[in-house]
Design an enzyme around this catalytic site. Structure first.
Site, mmCIF file in Angstrom:
data_model
loop_
_atom_site.group_PDB
_atom_site.id
_atom_site.type_symbol
_atom_site.label_atom_id
_atom_site.label_comp_id
_atom_site.label_asym_id
_atom_site.label_seq_id
_atom_site.Cartn_x
_atom_site.Cartn_y
_atom_site.Cartn_z
ATOM 1 N N SER A 434 0.435 52.295 56.990
ATOM 2 C CA SER A 434 1.020 53.180 55.991
ATOM 3 C C SER A 434 -0.077 53.849 55.159
ATOM 4 O O SER A 434 -0.910 54.574 55.687
ATOM 5 C CB SER A 434 2.012 52.400 55.135
ATOM 6 O OG SER A 434 2.776 53.265 54.333
ATOM 7 N N ASP A 620 11.116 55.252 61.829
ATOM 8 C CA ASP A 620 10.358 55.387 60.592
ATOM 9 C C ASP A 620 10.460 56.814 60.080
ATOM 10 O O ASP A 620 10.314 57.778 60.850
ATOM 11 C CB ASP A 620 8.899 55.010 60.852
ATOM 12 C CG ASP A 620 8.028 55.106 59.609
ATOM 13 O OD1 ASP A 620 8.579 55.211 58.499
ATOM 14 O OD2 ASP A 620 6.794 55.068 59.757
ATOM 15 N N HIS A 650 9.790 51.209 58.870
ATOM 16 C CA HIS A 650 8.465 51.342 58.272
ATOM 17 C C HIS A 650 8.040 49.987 57.707
ATOM 18 O O HIS A 650 8.840 49.259 57.145
ATOM 19 C CB HIS A 650 8.526 52.373 57.141
ATOM 20 C CG HIS A 650 7.201 52.726 56.558
ATOM 21 N ND1 HIS A 650 6.359 53.653 57.133
ATOM 22 C CD2 HIS A 650 6.573 52.287 55.445
ATOM 23 C CE1 HIS A 650 5.269 53.767 56.398
ATOM 24 N NE2 HIS A 650 5.363 52.948 55.366
#
Length: 693
Positions: A434, A620, A650
């Site tokens: 991320s 995601d 995610h």
């Protein structure tokens, strides 16, 4: 229930239409139903579902004809348009399954009419909202250039998408339909997260510790377990107008000694787990073009001047240098590392030829290396490599470029001091998820511009490569994603950009033992209050339920001018929320800095990057970030791979121990890192997929 990405959508729509007809026929049959108004609700619901299905079939057919143009390549099917179709079909399969059950059992003595009607109504609402998302995606295909997933030129269109998100109803996705699109093994976990968050929101802001708030929340969560509609409405209220401090506080509960202790019990034990603090001294590194020449790397200085950089060293084996006095001078750990003088039978291993430098995720605003220890410990064992994880300063107190400066400085320090870390650093890999994936890429870009050695490869899991609220098909999923709603995403992006910047230097880090003592002292009083609230929530549920009028008054009214309205075909309108969100679009110019949004970087900043391995999830909201960045790297001639895993949200690396699908996704990340360390052996290192359920 897993979906084949190439499944016959026509068969699904035929089955849906038949189920609707069967239910209407059975429920409206000659014999009188014993359920009265509930039967009428079911009939009305099935007719609405049938109407939605017939309207959506040609829309889905249009997407399936063109969505392959937006893939990275023919071997990697994955983009936001495919995902939206897959999510819709998943919703339809749930409706078909439930509809067949109702048609077969509605006359039975043990049929729970109210429960089944509520379930079907929830999925009908979800289907209505998904229909709106597909119409919005149609608008994107029409307005974007061929093959482009983002709207970057039409700022007005992106702003209108944000306005649309702000007013659309979302609670149905957080109640009975929660997580329907994800792997079945994850749904209980997602329900726990949502219940925990809404319970935590009830007690947040009171004078008590973080772990105390969490404990009190457990005692007040009963009503959200038994009432999915209340849970969905409260979760929507919290995420519509998110307090960033609340979000940071909730996710940082995982940093507490009690919860992180449970993680350590279930993950691999390691010989070395040291927290290190680097003083802000200048470094001298050789130039990549001529190692005889040195360049100076300054310590981080953005916003409040030179300051220390915090890191964590994790190693499954004790290696030479890791218990040296020179390294221990940087350590502030509560517990000294295991070493041969203390355990004579423990043998130091020679330095590893590899070094893994890790940057954690958390939206640039939350978490530390401690939250990610569970999979880092496993990686250290599986790869036989020391792992250096950087605890960079977090936003909004430390916006861009502070985190980038600290991560770059830590990388440079690791190159200079690899012998202390138990490595010869013959090959160095940057890995992150991320926000950490973004930092892996931008740190490598900084190394290129500084003229020093770049890492030998990057493994970025679901990275954020475009830190704007620009519309893309996968980002439409923020309407339904319990882990990454648009309100949360926008707050994190604006915080990193400095929109909410406060000139506050982070507080000095305190030892975990003292923090645990403080939390324990507050916990007893919190539990007493929590028990009282828990009992009261059952005796008087209305006392703690959010009222619609209060919800409406808590947010600024969304603009309703005709210029802001997105028109839908055939007079269709999605369901609207009683509580409009206030989402601030990312308008700060720094957001388009290539060191913030690397997908916007010119080719000159990308040429020379090491091989990049991207691991993304089809479900995601940031999937299109990975697809577009991979395509850009390939266009500039850079080595890049993209792997898209199915059915996961995610942040799946932090869920590695939850189910076999997350374990499989983590094993892909390990295979990609091994490919960087052993390039001649890594070409065939992708694990086999887990068995379908």
């Amino acid at each position: 229930m897993r979906l084949d990405s190439e499944m016959d959508h026509k068969a699904v729509f035929r089955a849906l239409d038949k189920v609707c007809e069967d239910n209407i026929s059975v429920l409206c049959g000659p014999s009188e139903s014993p359920y009265g108004t509930v039967t009428k609700r079911l009939v009305a619901c099935m007719r609405k579902i049938q109407q939605h299905g017939r309207a959506l079939e040609p829309v889905v057919a249009g997407f399936t004809a063109v969505y392959h143009h937006y893939d990275f390549d023919s071997q990697t099917p994955g983009n936001g348009y495919r995902t939206l179709v897959k999510v819709l079909l998943s919703c339809l399969l749930h409706i078909i399954h439930k509809g067949r059950y109702i048609a077969s059992n509605c006359r039975g003595a043990f049929f729970r009419a109210e429960h089944n009607a509520s379930e079907m109504e929830a999925y009908c609402s979800a289907l209505c909202q998904l229909r709106a998302l597909l119409y919005l995606a149609q608008r994107l295909i029409h307005d974007n250039d061929h093959g482009q997933l983002y709207t970057q030129q039409d700022a007005d269109l992106s702003d209108r998408f944000v306005q649309e998100y702000s007013s659309m109803h979302k609670a149905c996705f957080y109640g009975r339909c929660l997580g329907f699109q994800f792997s079945p093994g994850l749904r209980p976990f997602l329900q726990t997260i949502v219940i925990s968050m809404v319970s935590y929101g009830e007690t947040y802001g009171r004078q008590q510790s973080g772990i105390g708030t969490a404990a009190l929340s457990l005692l007040t969560s009963g009503k959200y377990v038994i009432d999915p509609e209340l849970r969905g409405a409260e979760f929507e209220r919290i995420t519509q107008n998110l307090d960033l401090r609340f979000w940071k506080s909730f996710w940082n509960v995982t940093e507490s000694d009690i919860l992180s202790g449970f993680t350590r019990i279930t993950s691999n034990p390691v010989q070395v787990n040291l927290t290190l603090t680097l003083p802000p001294d200048s470094l001298r590194l050789p130039l990549a073009s001529d190692p005889r020449l040195l360049t100076t790397i300054s310590p981080p200085v953005a916003h409040w001047g030179p300051g220390p950089v915090h890191m964590r060293l994790i190693s499954y084996d004790l290696r030479e240098g890791q218990d040296s006095e020179e390294l221990l001078r940087f350590s502030q750990s509560d517990v000294a590392p295991i070493s041969p003088p203390r355990l004579p039978w423990l043998q130091r291993k020679p330095p590893s030829p590899w070094l893994l430098v890790h940057f954690h995720g958390g939206g640039f605003v939350a978490q530390t290396s401690r939250s990610h220890e569970n999979y880092l410990r496993n990686w250290s064992k599986e790869l036989s490599v020391p792992v250096l994880s950087v605890d960079y300063s977090l936003s909004p107190e430390a916006p861009f470029p502070r985190a980038l400066e600290e991560c770059f400085y830590a990388y440079c320090w690791a190159l200079n001091n690899c012998r202390l870390l138990g490595s010869t650093a013959e090959r160095v890999c940057l890995a992150g998820d991320s926000a950490g994936g973004n930092l892996c890429i931008t740190v490598s870009m900084r190394a290129l511009t500084a003229g020093i050695r770049v890492p030998d490869g990057i493994m970025a899991a679901y990275p954020a490569t475009l830190l704007t609220t620009d519309a893309s098909p996968s980002r439409l999923l923020t309407l339904i994603d319990p882990l990454l709603p648009l309100g949360v995403l926008a707050k994190c992006l604006n915080a990193y950009a400095g929109s909410d910047f406060q000139t506050v230097q982070p507080a000095e880090r305190t030892g975990s033992l003292s923090a645990l003592g403080r939390d324990t002292a507050l916990l007893l009083s919190d539990l007493t209050q929590g028990a009282s609230n828990w009992i009261q929530s059952f005796l008087d549920p209305a006392r703690t339920s959010p009222s619609p009028s209060h919800c409406r008054a808590s947010a600024p009214a969304a603009s309703s001018s005709s210029a802001d309205i997105l028109h839908y075909p055939d007079g269709f309108q999605p369901l609207r929320s009683e509580c409009h969100a206030y989402v601030l679009p990312t308008s700060c110019p720094v957001i388009r800095n290539p060191f913030v949004s690397p997908v916007l970087a010119p080719p000159s900043l990308l040429k020379g990057l090491p091989p990049v391995h991207l691991v993304a999830s089809a479900l995601d909201a940031l999937l299109d970030d990975s697809v577009m960045f991979a395509r850009k790297l390939r266009a500039t001639g850079q080595a890049v791979t993209l792997t898209v895993v199915d059915d996961l949200p995610h942040g799946f690396l932090s869920l590695t121990q939850i189910c076999k699908e997350t374990q499989f996704a983590s094993s892909i990340c390990v295979a990609r890192i091994r490919q960087i360390f052993q390039p001649q052996e890594g070409a065939v290192g992708t694990p086999s997929a887990p068995p379908e359920t």
